[in-house]
Design a protein around this motif. Structure first.
Motif, PDB file in Angstrom:
ATOM      1  N   VAL A  34     -92.273   0.867  17.506  1.00  0.00           N
ATOM      2  CA  VAL A  34     -92.836   2.214  17.680  1.00  0.00           C
ATOM      3  C   VAL A  34     -92.187   3.250  16.739  1.00  0.00           C
ATOM      4  O   VAL A  34     -92.335   4.454  16.935  1.00  0.00           O
ATOM      5  N   GLU A  35     -91.455   2.765  15.748  1.00  0.00           N
ATOM      6  CA  GLU A  35     -90.834   3.621  14.730  1.00  0.00           C
ATOM      7  C   GLU A  35     -89.902   4.672  15.341  1.00  0.00           C
ATOM      8  O   GLU A  35     -89.943   5.851  14.995  1.00  0.00           O
ATOM      9  N   ALA A  36     -89.042   4.212  16.267  1.00  0.00           N
ATOM     10  CA  ALA A  36     -88.114   5.142  16.919  1.00  0.00           C
ATOM     11  C   ALA A  36     -86.820   5.337  16.132  1.00  0.00           C
ATOM     12  O   ALA A  36     -86.063   6.264  16.407  1.00  0.00           O
ATOM     13  N   PHE A  37     -86.553   4.456  15.155  1.00  0.00           N
ATOM     14  CA  PHE A  37     -85.354   4.658  14.318  1.00  0.00           C
ATOM     15  C   PHE A  37     -85.677   5.659  13.225  1.00  0.00           C
ATOM     16  O   PHE A  37     -86.666   5.515  12.488  1.00  0.00           O
ATOM     17  N   LYS A  38     -84.843   6.678  13.108  1.00  0.00           N
ATOM     18  CA  LYS A  38     -85.035   7.706  12.074  1.00  0.00           C
ATOM     19  C   LYS A  38     -83.738   7.833  11.291  1.00  0.00           C
ATOM     20  O   LYS A  38     -82.665   7.505  11.806  1.00  0.00           O
ATOM     21  N   LYS A  39     -83.858   8.378  10.091  1.00  0.00           N
ATOM     22  CA  LYS A  39     -82.646   8.565   9.287  1.00  0.00           C
ATOM     23  C   LYS A  39     -82.331  10.051   9.169  1.00  0.00           C
ATOM     24  O   LYS A  39     -83.229  10.857   8.873  1.00  0.00           O
ATOM     25  N   GLU A  40     -81.080  10.399   9.427  1.00  0.00           N
ATOM     26  CA  GLU A  40     -80.661  11.798   9.308  1.00  0.00           C
ATOM     27  C   GLU A  40     -80.773  12.248   7.857  1.00  0.00           C
ATOM     28  O   GLU A  40     -80.502  11.471   6.938  1.00  0.00           O
ATOM     29  N   ALA A  41     -81.123  13.506   7.688  1.00  0.00           N
ATOM     30  CA  ALA A  41     -81.271  14.021   6.325  1.00  0.00           C
ATOM     31  C   ALA A  41     -79.913  14.196   5.645  1.00  0.00           C
ATOM     32  O   ALA A  41     -79.746  13.868   4.473  1.00  0.00           O
ATOM     33  N   GLU A  42     -78.913  14.649   6.405  1.00  0.00           N
ATOM     34  CA  GLU A  42     -77.627  14.980   5.764  1.00  0.00           C
ATOM     35  C   GLU A  42     -76.660  13.806   5.651  1.00  0.00           C
ATOM     36  O   GLU A  42     -76.275  13.407   4.562  1.00  0.00           O
ATOM     37  N   GLU A  43     -76.305  13.237   6.818  1.00  0.00           N
ATOM     38  CA  GLU A  43     -75.285  12.175   6.773  1.00  0.00           C
ATOM     39  C   GLU A  43     -75.856  10.803   6.449  1.00  0.00           C
ATOM     40  O   GLU A  43     -75.107   9.837   6.286  1.00  0.00           O
ATOM     41  N   ARG A  44     -77.183  10.716   6.403  1.00  0.00           N
ATOM     42  CA  ARG A  44     -77.873   9.481   6.042  1.00  0.00           C
ATOM     43  C   ARG A  44     -77.618   8.342   7.021  1.00  0.00           C
ATOM     44  O   ARG A  44     -77.660   7.174   6.650  1.00  0.00           O
ATOM     45  N   LYS A  45     -77.263   8.701   8.253  1.00  0.00           N
ATOM     46  CA  LYS A  45     -77.109   7.650   9.267  1.00  0.00           C
ATOM     47  C   LYS A  45     -78.394   7.555  10.081  1.00  0.00           C
ATOM     48  O   LYS A  45     -79.197   8.487  10.089  1.00  0.00           O
ATOM     49  N   VAL A  46     -78.544   6.425  10.758  1.00  0.00           N
ATOM     50  CA  VAL A  46     -79.760   6.224  11.560  1.00  0.00           C
ATOM     51  C   VAL A  46     -79.516   6.748  12.970  1.00  0.00           C
ATOM     52  O   VAL A  46     -78.406   6.670  13.493  1.00  0.00           O
ATOM     53  N   TYR A  47     -80.556   7.320  13.573  1.00  0.00           N
ATOM     54  CA  TYR A  47     -80.475   7.688  14.989  1.00  0.00           C
ATOM     55  C   TYR A  47     -81.740   7.214  15.701  1.00  0.00           C
ATOM     56  O   TYR A  47     -82.735   6.874  15.057  1.00  0.00           O
ATOM     57  N   VAL A  48     -81.662   7.182  17.033  1.00  0.00           N
ATOM     58  CA  VAL A  48     -82.806   6.738  17.837  1.00  0.00           C
ATOM     59  C   VAL A  48     -83.502   7.966  18.415  1.00  0.00           C
ATOM     60  O   VAL A  48     -82.865   8.791  19.062  1.00  0.00           O
ATOM     61  N   ARG A  88     -72.395   5.800  15.714  1.00  0.00           N
ATOM     62  CA  ARG A  88     -72.322   6.529  14.429  1.00  0.00           C
ATOM     63  C   ARG A  88     -71.112   6.120  13.590  1.00  0.00           C
ATOM     64  O   ARG A  88     -71.122   6.214  12.368  1.00  0.00           O
ATOM     65  N   LYS A  89     -70.062   5.667  14.287  1.00  0.00           N
ATOM     66  CA  LYS A  89     -68.868   5.262  13.522  1.00  0.00           C
ATOM     67  C   LYS A  89     -69.136   3.976  12.745  1.00  0.00           C
ATOM     68  O   LYS A  89     -68.564   3.739  11.689  1.00  0.00           O
ATOM     69  N   LEU A  90     -69.977   3.142  13.296  1.00  0.00           N
ATOM     70  CA  LEU A  90     -70.262   1.855  12.638  1.00  0.00           C
ATOM     71  C   LEU A  90     -71.427   1.920  11.652  1.00  0.00           C
ATOM     72  O   LEU A  90     -71.460   1.185  10.663  1.00  0.00           O
ATOM     73  N   CYS A  91     -72.406   2.784  11.951  1.00  0.00           N
ATOM     74  CA  CYS A  91     -73.624   2.825  11.118  1.00  0.00           C
ATOM     75  C   CYS A  91     -73.278   3.171   9.668  1.00  0.00           C
ATOM     76  O   CYS A  91     -72.566   4.149   9.408  1.00  0.00           O
ATOM     77  N   VAL A  92     -73.800   2.353   8.740  1.00  0.00           N
ATOM     78  CA  VAL A  92     -73.538   2.607   7.323  1.00  0.00           C
ATOM     79  C   VAL A  92     -74.784   3.185   6.639  1.00  0.00           C
ATOM     80  O   VAL A  92     -74.820   3.342   5.420  1.00  0.00           O
ATOM     81  N   GLY A  93     -75.827   3.422   7.434  1.00  0.00           N
ATOM     82  CA  GLY A  93     -77.039   4.044   6.887  1.00  0.00           C
ATOM     83  C   GLY A  93     -77.850   3.130   5.986  1.00  0.00           C
ATOM     84  O   GLY A  93     -78.622   3.595   5.151  1.00  0.00           O
ATOM     85  N   CYS A  94     -77.711   1.819   6.176  1.00  0.00           N
ATOM     86  CA  CYS A  94     -78.430   0.879   5.299  1.00  0.00           C
ATOM     87  C   CYS A  94     -79.924   0.829   5.608  1.00  0.00           C
ATOM     88  O   CYS A  94     -80.716   0.358   4.799  1.00  0.00           O
ATOM     89  N   ALA A  95     -80.293   1.276   6.819  1.00  0.00           N
ATOM     90  CA  ALA A  95     -81.704   1.355   7.247  1.00  0.00           C
ATOM     91  C   ALA A  95     -82.369  -0.005   7.449  1.00  0.00           C
ATOM     92  O   ALA A  95     -83.588  -0.084   7.559  1.00  0.00           O
ATOM     93  N   THR A  96     -81.566  -1.073   7.502  1.00  0.00           N
ATOM     94  CA  THR A  96     -82.136  -2.408   7.745  1.00  0.00           C
ATOM     95  C   THR A  96     -82.942  -2.434   9.042  1.00  0.00           C
ATOM     96  O   THR A  96     -83.965  -3.099   9.147  1.00  0.00           O
ATOM     97  N   CYS A  97     -82.480  -1.695  10.036  1.00  0.00           N
ATOM     98  CA  CYS A  97     -83.108  -1.728  11.370  1.00  0.00           C
ATOM     99  C   CYS A  97     -84.480  -1.060  11.394  1.00  0.00           C
ATOM    100  O   CYS A  97     -85.322  -1.400  12.242  1.00  0.00           O
ATOM    101  N   ILE A  98     -84.714  -0.123  10.514  1.00  0.00           N
ATOM    102  CA  ILE A  98     -85.903   0.753  10.647  1.00  0.00           C
ATOM    103  C   ILE A  98     -87.226  -0.015  10.757  1.00  0.00           C
ATOM    104  O   ILE A  98     -88.007   0.244  11.671  1.00  0.00           O
ATOM    105  N   PRO A  99     -87.517  -0.975   9.887  1.00  0.00           N
ATOM    106  CA  PRO A  99     -88.826  -1.638  10.006  1.00  0.00           C
ATOM    107  C   PRO A  99     -88.992  -2.519  11.237  1.00  0.00           C
ATOM    108  O   PRO A  99     -90.111  -2.907  11.560  1.00  0.00           O
ATOM    109  N   TYR A 100     -87.901  -2.839  11.927  1.00  0.00           N
ATOM    110  CA  TYR A 100     -88.011  -3.729  13.090  1.00  0.00           C
ATOM    111  C   TYR A 100     -88.572  -3.038  14.334  1.00  0.00           C
ATOM    112  O   TYR A 100     -89.020  -3.696  15.258  1.00  0.00           O
ATOM    113  N   CYS A 101     -88.510  -1.724  14.384  1.00  0.00           N
ATOM    114  CA  CYS A 101     -88.908  -1.039  15.623  1.00  0.00           C
ATOM    115  C   CYS A 101     -90.431  -0.950  15.727  1.00  0.00           C
ATOM    116  O   CYS A 101     -91.084  -0.358  14.869  1.00  0.00           O
TER     117      CYS A 101
END
Lengths: 243, 208
Positions: A21-35, A6-19
């Motif tokens: 099974v769509e396991a990468f999600k974006k937090e609503a508040e901090e806009r960071k990605v989580y698994v 979380r310290k490194l994630c900038v919320g750019c969402a580049t990773c999201i389409p690569y998964c």
């Protein structure tokens, strides 16, 4: 296990389409990605291909047997301990000219649970394995196919309870049946396909002799299953014990 | 593994799409596999294999060919793609002549592969027939996306990524060929047919 720093994630969402099974999600508040760990299959597409531009996707230890199993099954670059070959670990028809695994008068059954690209809970793999075992398929053992390591009884296809909720990118149910059982096996699959929450791809292995092929095609016709137009052909150049 | 068997998309788009494999059988005929695999790779390259690889090291679009060849081991799995039937016929003829004793397998449309075997004067031993998708088919992505994702049978290429590449091609941000190669490197086995993928991406862009 895949996790996001979380310290490194900038919320750019580049990773999201690569998964797959769509396991990468974006937090609503901090806009960071989580698994979403309930979805992630630990296939490591994201880690192997370094898809995060700031290196925020990290690997942590696979802390239990089911996580390790999930990773071996879902990541084709990993060698399965039981079979000694990479990934889900089966040679099926590919080396039949050398191994003689499928003889005349019998058919191989390869059920790719979760394919193409949907993923599958092992609960569904158990349902299908039990259905074909009951219909006459002799399931392959753990030295041939990794799923068998989770079976409490190879004759029934029942899996250990703690495996059932595990999500994998795909897993193969493998076995073979005598010729006369093939119609029952296909009918069992026609029934069980309506009871699962995912898809599977079905491969039937046959010796290439005319008698076997004719029987197979006639069986398909009787059951209303379309004749196959794709196949994987072992051209018969293999020999055992090459000097 | 049946990761080359179940490919999707129109029959016509599958017509120039063949997967080749050279397989040793563990503990039976894997002695000196590395040297035999090098010879097989030389033949495949000569016949025009557009992509190939070893799952442990990656495909030739990602990993330098010399590195793959140097690091072959007894456990390596060698496979790749051809994009023309003539390449398959030539490959089979050459492999027959080389007489390496390893199993040789071709995946594709049966009405292309079986006549190719006949032309190379080979009698197939075993066939794994694809009976397609069963179960909840409503979960599948659209046909052109599935045609691309299923070319990596281990499904290392996500449907959403293919949609993204289709969009990039459509908007003229990159060529279909470049987008197809970016997808191909995600398939470590080297059986992703980037030539067919580029065609599908281009057609999708025109259609949109």
């Amino acid at each position: 296990m895949v996790q996001i720093n979380r310290k490194l994630c900038v919320g750019c969402a580049t990773c999201i389409p690569y998964c797959p099974v769509e396991a990468f999600k974006k937090e609503a508040e901090e806009r960071k990605v989580y698994v979403d760990e309930g979805i992630c299959t630990n296939c490591y597409v994201c880690i192997r291909n370094k898809v995060c531009p700031v290196g925020a996707i990290e690997e942590s230890s696979l802390d239990n047997f089911m996580k390790q199993f999930q990773h071996v099954i879902s990541d084709p670059t990993v060698t399965s301990e039981g079979t000694g070959v990479p990934g889900r670990g089966t040679e099926e028809a590919k080396t039949n000219d050398v191994t003689g695994r499928y003889g005349r008068g019998e058919f191989g059954i390869c059920i790719d649970m979760g394919r193409p690209g949907i993923g599958c809970r092992l609960r569904d793999a158990e349902k299908v394995a039990m259905a074909v075992a009951q219909a006459g398929v002799v399931l392959e053992g753990p030295e041939i196919t990794p799923l068998a390591t989770l079976m409490t009884d190879i004759k029934t296809g029942k899996l250990i309870d703690e495996a059932l909720d595990t999500n994998v990118l795909s897993v193969i149910i493998e076995g073979k049946c005598p010729k006369e059982k093939l119609p029952d096996v296909l009918m069992a699959l026609q029934r069980v396909e309506k009871e699962i929450e995912t898809t599977f791809c079905l491969g039937i292995v046959s010796r290439a002799e005319q008698e076997e092929v004719s029987f197979f095609f006639e069986t398909l016709e009787k059951l209303g299953i379309p004749k196959p137009f794709r196949g994987k052909v072992n051209v018969g150049l293999g020999r055992p014990l090459i000097p | 593994m049946t990761h080359s068997l179940h490919r999707f998309g129109s029959i016509e788009s599958q017509r120039n799409d063949f997967v080749w494999f050279i397989y040793q059988s563990k503990g039976i005929n894997d002695v000196d596999f590395e040297e035999k695999a090098r010879r097989a790779i030389t033949i495949a390259e000569k016949c025009g294999s557009e992509n190939w690889g070893d799952v442990k090291l990656g495909c030739k679009l990602k990993c330098p060919v010399n590195e793959i060849v140097t690091n072959l081991s007894r456990q390596s799995r060698i496979r790749g793609v051809f994009t023309k039937r003539e390449q398959v016929v030539e490959f089979l003829k050459e492999m027959k002549k080389a007489d390496l004793g390893l199993s040789v397998i071709i995946s594709g449309l049966l009405d292309e592969v079986l006549p190719s075997c006949e032309e190379a004067e080979l009698t197939p031993h075993t066939i794994n027939y694809s009976l397609g998708v069963w179960g909840k088919k409503d979960l599948l992505p659209e046909e052109d996306v599935l045609a691309v994702t299923s070319m990596c049978g281990h499904h290392m290429i996500a449907a959403n990524l293919v949609r993204k590449k289709m969009e990039e091609v459509k908007k003229g941000r990159k060529s279909a060929e470049k987008a197809a190669e970016e997808l191909a490197v995600l398939c470590p086995c080297g059986i992703f047919n980037q030539v067919r993928a580029a065609r599908i991406l281009q057609e999708a862009a025109v259609k949109a």
